[in-house]
Design an enzyme around this catalytic site. Structure first.
Site, PDB file in Angstrom:
ATOM      1  N   ASP A 265     -10.265   3.670   5.406  1.00  0.00           N
ATOM      2  CA  ASP A 265     -10.672   2.267   5.310  1.00  0.00           C
ATOM      3  C   ASP A 265     -12.198   2.130   5.334  1.00  0.00           C
ATOM      4  OD1 ASP A 265      -9.325  -0.053   4.799  1.00  0.00           O
ATOM      5  OD2 ASP A 265      -8.975  -0.587   6.891  1.00  0.00           O
TER       6      ASP A 265
ATOM      7  N   GLN B  64      -3.950  -1.220   9.999  1.00  0.00           N
ATOM      8  CA  GLN B  64      -4.005  -2.501   9.299  1.00  0.00           C
ATOM      9  C   GLN B  64      -4.589  -3.588  10.219  1.00  0.00           C
ATOM     10  OE1 GLN B  64      -3.084  -3.146   6.030  1.00  0.00           O
ATOM     11  NE2 GLN B  64      -3.838  -5.232   6.331  1.00  0.00           N
TER      12      GLN B  64
ATOM     13  N   LYS C 135       0.834  -1.199   0.000  1.00  0.00           N
ATOM     14  CA  LYS C 135       0.000   0.000   0.000  1.00  0.00           C
ATOM     15  C   LYS C 135       0.872   1.253   0.000  1.00  0.00           C
ATOM     16  CE  LYS C 135      -3.891  -2.285   2.359  1.00  0.00           C
ATOM     17  NZ  LYS C 135      -4.554  -2.544   3.658  1.00  0.00           N
TER      18      LYS C 135
END
Lengths: 297, 297
Positions: free
Chosen positions: A120, A97, A53
């Site tokens: 997210d 994450q 990412k």
């Protein structure tokens, strides 16, 4: 007799188009959108995902910072870090994450992120906005699936969509996005009886369970579009590990179009993260400086 | 030849049971749960609904206050009132009756209510929690439908549920509740093609559209349970207005069970509002005084 084979819905070109569009928007901003990724522990898959990412963000002209915390980081320290990122005007997007180590309550951490920086799309406020059909930062994988379908010109409105899997990250929010896009949506899961009967009703079938080759050709209506969100690590007869999806390869003989694994939905997830970061930056800059920002896709 | 007729799923006994359970919980609290209802303008249906809710609250041993504001109340005044109710520890539940006059942005008002006092369950945070499968104050009509099914011992897990209508107030959140209860859920709407084919797949069919007699017997699988959320005012051949649902009365010859209109889901909505008020009070008191509170149903 010839066997028809489904069109391959490759992720990389669709992801590149999504990133190019986001980068084009970013170029008009007075600052470079800044994504901060927080990783806790050294789970190999997480390390790899986070690296990918961050690299993609840099390649796309965005700024990224990775905070790698130790496996034993107390939840309070993680929450303090999130709070400082929330209040830092130079940070536009925050991604923690998942999964987190077992001693940390994921829901508490996700809910601590400023919804405006929640790239997210997993904060309850953003999930609520998604289901209210209002502008929102949508979860990356579901939004990436919608972008993939749009890229390949596959119509959604009025079509029957069956989603196999009801996870917080994929199945549920994807149902909300398909519903907002005027599809007739069915969500199935482990308690669904006679799964094949339900999946055969689909014009667009999405598998998002995490069970290798769960979807077999008999479960697919001829001509259906099949989206494979699963990423499963399996060991072949040669003893080597490889990645495979939730959809059996023979489905290609039945479906009209099919996403490969790897190289299908996966790249879309990363691309959508970058698009969300640009969107978040635009929105934050419009709030503080009057630069036009519009969270509506 | 005899015509089978569906079991009538009457609302009042199920509503009474739900209220009795909530009142029993309220009796263990150190204070009487206090519901505040805010109404803007004099829409006759709203006046009637609010009166009914306040009366039912009083009859059930709860405290209620109604703020009736004029049709021309500025949005800023309404938001100020909500803010003062948010900060008042003597107020446990806040309900702003919808619809609001056109000059007021409903979404802004709903989002201004403290999620912990949002007994209507429409705040984005609460919608997000609902879809995350976490404890929440759920919207009253959808939660009332689930309570009605539970009262009559109708199993939900593993069954196919088809919801006709995707409104913010009913269809969407109801899908989330059925999914959390392990049903296989399909949501249909005005863009759904061949609606009858989809509705005939349902073990449990929910009509929540607001179109009188939309659901006809040919659209119902024999033996299905049919829940009629619609409340439509129609004028009969005698020139008199009466209330009727989204389900044609002849469906009673096909369905195994059917909610009447009026007297079906309607009473459940009010009962659930009171149950939510008690739940909110318990939660708030547990935060401040250590009284056990548990938002999990």
């Amino acid at each position: 007799m010839t066997v028809d084979t489904a069109t391959v819905l490759a992720g990389p070109p669709a992801a590149a188009a999504l990133i190019a569009s986001a980068a084009g928007q970013a170029a008009h901003l007075p600052v470079v959108p800044h994504l901060v990724i927080v990783r806790v522990g050294e789970d190999p898959a997480s390390v790899s995902y986070v690296r990918g990412k961050a690299k993609k963000a840099g390649d796309s002209g965005l700024r990224s910072t990775v905070h790698a915390l130790s496996e034993t980081t107390p939840q309070s320290d993680l929450l303090s870090l999130v709070a400082s990122l929330n209040s830092d005007p130079d940070v536009h997007g925050i991604l923690v994450q998942l999964p987190l180590p077992g001693h940390i309550a994921e829901a508490a951490v996700l809910a601590a992120i400023d919804p405006d920086k929640d790239v997210d799309g997993l904060h309850p406020m953003n999930i609520g906005q998604l289901w209210s059909g209002r502008p929102t930062l949508a979860p990356c994988t579901p939004a990436g699936v919608m972008a993939l379908l749009a890229h390949y010109g596959i119509p959604v409105a009025g079509r029957r969509v069956v989603i196999v899997g009801r996870s917080q990250l994929v199945g549920r929010p994807l149902a909300g996005l398909f519903l907002a896009a005027d599809a007739t949506v069915t969500v199935t899961h482990s308690r669904t009886r006679d799964l094949g009967t339900v999946t055969r009703e689909a014009d667009i079938l999405v598998a998002a369970v995490g069970r290798a080759h769960l979807i077999t050709p008999d479960m697919v209506r001829p001509g259906a579009v099949v989206i494979d969100v699963g990423i499963n690590r399996v060991v072949g007869e040669d003893g080597k590990a490889r990645l495979t999806g939730d959809v059996h390869p023979d489905v290609a003989t039945v479906a009209s179009a099919l996403t490969p694994v790897p190289g299908g939905v996966g790249p879309m997830t990363v691309a959508q993260l970058l698009a969300n970061t640009v969107q978040a930056a635009r929105q934050q800059l419009s709030q503080t400086s009057g630069v036009p920002g519009d969270l509506v896709r």
